[in-house]
Write a protein that holds these residues in place. Sequence first.
Motif, PDB file in Angstrom:
ATOM      1  N   ARG A  10       0.796  -1.197  -0.372  1.00 38.24           N
ATOM      2  CA  ARG A  10       0.144  -0.346  -0.347  1.00 38.24           C
ATOM      3  C   ARG A  10       0.986   1.513   0.193  1.00 38.24           C
ATOM      4  NH1 ARG A  10      -5.468   0.649   2.523  1.00 38.24           N
ATOM      5  NH2 ARG A  10      -5.886   2.180   1.299  1.00 38.24           N
ATOM      6  N   ALA A  11       2.022   1.383   1.129  1.00 38.11           N
ATOM      7  CA  ALA A  11       2.881   2.649   0.929  1.00 38.11           C
ATOM      8  C   ALA A  11       3.867   2.447  -0.863  1.00 38.11           C
ATOM      9  CB  ALA A  11       3.945   2.241   1.365  1.00 38.11           C
ATOM     10  N   VAL A  12       3.660   1.714  -1.035  1.00 38.41           N
ATOM     11  CA  VAL A  12       4.381   1.745  -2.307  1.00 38.41           C
ATOM     12  C   VAL A  12       3.117   1.691  -3.383  1.00 38.41           C
ATOM     13  CG1 VAL A  12       4.984   0.244  -4.148  1.00 38.41           C
ATOM     14  CG2 VAL A  12       6.485  -0.220  -2.083  1.00 38.41           C
ATOM     15  N   ASP A  13       2.056   1.880  -3.672  1.00 36.08           N
ATOM     16  CA  ASP A  13       1.334   2.727  -4.087  1.00 36.08           C
ATOM     17  C   ASP A  13       1.144   3.756  -4.145  1.00 36.08           C
ATOM     18  OD1 ASP A  13       0.458  -0.207  -5.397  1.00 36.08           O
ATOM     19  OD2 ASP A  13      -1.446  -0.511  -3.856  1.00 36.08           O
ATOM     20  N   VAL A  14       0.519   4.502  -3.040  1.00 35.42           N
ATOM     21  CA  VAL A  14       0.788   5.382  -2.667  1.00 35.42           C
ATOM     22  C   VAL A  14       1.947   6.665  -3.098  1.00 35.42           C
ATOM     23  CG1 VAL A  14       0.454   7.461  -0.412  1.00 35.42           C
ATOM     24  CG2 VAL A  14      -0.840   5.139  -0.460  1.00 35.42           C
ATOM     25  N   LEU A  15       3.045   6.212  -2.730  1.00 34.37           N
ATOM     26  CA  LEU A  15       4.511   6.366  -3.541  1.00 34.37           C
ATOM     27  C   LEU A  15       4.566   6.749  -4.527  1.00 34.37           C
ATOM     28  CD1 LEU A  15       6.430   5.000  -0.531  1.00 34.37           C
ATOM     29  CD2 LEU A  15       6.149   7.813  -1.022  1.00 34.37           C
ATOM     30  N   TYR A  16       4.266   5.401  -5.082  1.00 33.56           N
ATOM     31  CA  TYR A  16       4.731   5.206  -7.066  1.00 33.56           C
ATOM     32  C   TYR A  16       3.381   6.393  -7.585  1.00 33.56           C
ATOM     33  CZ  TYR A  16       3.528   3.999 -11.110  1.00 33.56           C
ATOM     34  OH  TYR A  16       3.481   3.373 -13.059  1.00 33.56           O
ATOM     35  N   GLY A  69      24.653   2.194 -13.632  1.00 36.00           N
ATOM     36  CA  GLY A  69      23.477   2.542 -14.837  1.00 36.00           C
ATOM     37  C   GLY A  69      22.379   2.871 -14.489  1.00 36.00           C
ATOM     38  N   TRP A  70      21.923   3.024 -13.328  1.00 33.98           N
ATOM     39  CA  TRP A  70      20.322   3.640 -13.598  1.00 33.98           C
ATOM     40  C   TRP A  70      20.477   5.536 -13.295  1.00 33.98           C
ATOM     41  CZ3 TRP A  70      16.424   2.527 -16.439  1.00 33.98           C
ATOM     42  CH2 TRP A  70      16.609   1.214 -17.277  1.00 33.98           C
ATOM     43  N   THR A  71      20.139   5.883 -13.655  1.00 30.23           N
ATOM     44  CA  THR A  71      19.285   7.329 -13.271  1.00 30.23           C
ATOM     45  C   THR A  71      17.943   6.993 -12.409  1.00 30.23           C
ATOM     46  OG1 THR A  71      18.690   8.584 -14.933  1.00 30.23           O
ATOM     47  CG2 THR A  71      20.896   9.017 -14.870  1.00 30.23           C
ATOM     48  N   LEU A  72      18.503   8.353 -11.384  1.00 26.30           N
ATOM     49  CA  LEU A  72      17.237   7.848 -10.862  1.00 26.30           C
ATOM     50  C   LEU A  72      15.798   8.299 -11.450  1.00 26.30           C
ATOM     51  CD1 LEU A  72      15.836   6.985  -7.523  1.00 26.30           C
ATOM     52  CD2 LEU A  72      15.918   9.895  -7.060  1.00 26.30           C
ATOM     53  N   GLN A  73      15.467   9.147 -12.613  1.00 29.32           N
ATOM     54  CA  GLN A  73      14.657   9.685 -13.885  1.00 29.32           C
ATOM     55  C   GLN A  73      14.635   8.689 -14.349  1.00 29.32           C
ATOM     56  OE1 GLN A  73      16.807  11.917 -12.468  1.00 29.32           O
ATOM     57  NE2 GLN A  73      16.305  12.541 -10.798  1.00 29.32           N
ATOM     58  N   ARG A  74      15.349   7.287 -15.261  1.00 29.42           N
ATOM     59  CA  ARG A  74      15.468   6.424 -16.064  1.00 29.42           C
ATOM     60  C   ARG A  74      14.872   5.100 -15.413  1.00 29.42           C
ATOM     61  NH1 ARG A  74      19.806   4.732 -18.056  1.00 29.42           N
ATOM     62  NH2 ARG A  74      19.263   2.969 -19.169  1.00 29.42           N
ATOM     63  N   MET A  75      14.378   5.376 -14.131  1.00 34.41           N
ATOM     64  CA  MET A  75      14.433   3.560 -13.335  1.00 34.41           C
ATOM     65  C   MET A  75      12.673   3.855 -13.490  1.00 34.41           C
ATOM     66  SD  MET A  75      15.855   3.560  -9.747  1.00 34.41           S
ATOM     67  CE  MET A  75      17.251   4.208 -10.168  1.00 34.41           C
ATOM     68  N   PRO A  76      11.910   2.223 -14.081  1.00 32.50           N
ATOM     69  CA  PRO A  76      10.558   2.448 -14.072  1.00 32.50           C
ATOM     70  C   PRO A  76      10.035   3.421 -12.042  1.00 32.50           C
ATOM     71  CG  PRO A  76      11.341   0.479 -14.848  1.00 32.50           C
ATOM     72  CD  PRO A  76      12.626   1.784 -14.170  1.00 32.50           C
ATOM     73  N   GLY A  77       9.383   3.992 -11.723  1.00 32.25           N
ATOM     74  CA  GLY A  77       8.491   4.783 -10.668  1.00 32.25           C
ATOM     75  C   GLY A  77       7.976   3.785 -10.002  1.00 32.25           C
ATOM     76  N   VAL A  78       7.736   2.761 -10.276  1.00 27.28           N
ATOM     77  CA  VAL A  78       7.420   1.487  -9.416  1.00 27.28           C
ATOM     78  C   VAL A  78       8.850   0.944  -8.833  1.00 27.28           C
ATOM     79  CG1 VAL A  78       6.968  -1.383  -9.172  1.00 27.28           C
ATOM     80  CG2 VAL A  78       5.400   0.522 -10.618  1.00 27.28           C
ATOM     81  N   ASP A  79      10.003   0.709  -9.493  1.00 28.99           N
ATOM     82  CA  ASP A  79      10.766   0.103  -8.730  1.00 28.99           C
ATOM     83  C   ASP A  79      11.623   1.603  -8.055  1.00 28.99           C
ATOM     84  OD1 ASP A  79      10.750  -2.003 -10.336  1.00 28.99           O
ATOM     85  OD2 ASP A  79      12.578  -1.717 -11.837  1.00 28.99           O
ATOM     86  N   ARG A  80      11.916   2.479  -8.501  1.00 30.50           N
ATOM     87  CA  ARG A  80      11.052   3.942  -7.771  1.00 30.50           C
ATOM     88  C   ARG A  80      11.249   4.087  -5.956  1.00 30.50           C
ATOM     89  NH1 ARG A  80      11.867   7.258 -11.929  1.00 30.50           N
ATOM     90  NH2 ARG A  80       9.508   8.062 -11.357  1.00 30.50           N
ATOM     91  N   ALA A  81       9.653   3.412  -6.275  1.00 29.01           N
ATOM     92  CA  ALA A  81       9.071   3.120  -5.220  1.00 29.01           C
ATOM     93  C   ALA A  81       9.358   1.863  -3.915  1.00 29.01           C
ATOM     94  CB  ALA A  81       7.368   3.530  -5.192  1.00 29.01           C
ATOM     95  N   VAL A  82       9.222   1.487  -4.913  1.00 29.06           N
ATOM     96  CA  VAL A  82      10.084  -0.526  -4.038  1.00 29.06           C
ATOM     97  C   VAL A  82      11.044   0.107  -3.230  1.00 29.06           C
ATOM     98  CG1 VAL A  82      10.405  -2.605  -4.789  1.00 29.06           C
ATOM     99  CG2 VAL A  82       8.683  -1.910  -5.650  1.00 29.06           C
TER     100      VAL A  82
END
Length: 139
Positions: A10-16, A69-82
């Motif tokens: 649920r926290a990941v959902d909200v953050l995403y 090899g990844w910037t924060l902006q380039r990674m999938p949003g779900v991965d950022r939240a997780v």
Amino acid sequence: MGARSKARKRAVDVLYEADLRGVDAVTLLAERVGSPDVPPINDYTIGLVEGVTGHRARIDDLISEHAEGWTLQRMPGVDRAVLRVGLYELLWAADVPDAVAIDEAVELAKQLSTDDSPRFVNGVLGRIAVIADQLRAVL
């Protein structure tokens, strides 16, 4: 799925959602707490969202430093939240063992993101876990 696992999701959902919409996650969560339109929100979910938001700059810096090899902006949003939830638990949730924080984040990545995401999340959090004690000492 245990209560804390559900709270993490649920926290990941909200953050995403907050990330996607460009709004503050705590504000988004506050709009939902007590609303008859959504199921009740677990206290652990609230603590995770508030914790991630409160330490977001440091969390994002650490993710950026260790996501090879990844910037924060380039990674999938779900991965950022997780990653944000996993890193918050790894460094600031004293009652969550490091291995549990990493395993739970990897499991969320398996459920919610791409086939490559679990390995990516495990790698980033694993690299940070190696220096977690040093990081906790200066937080």
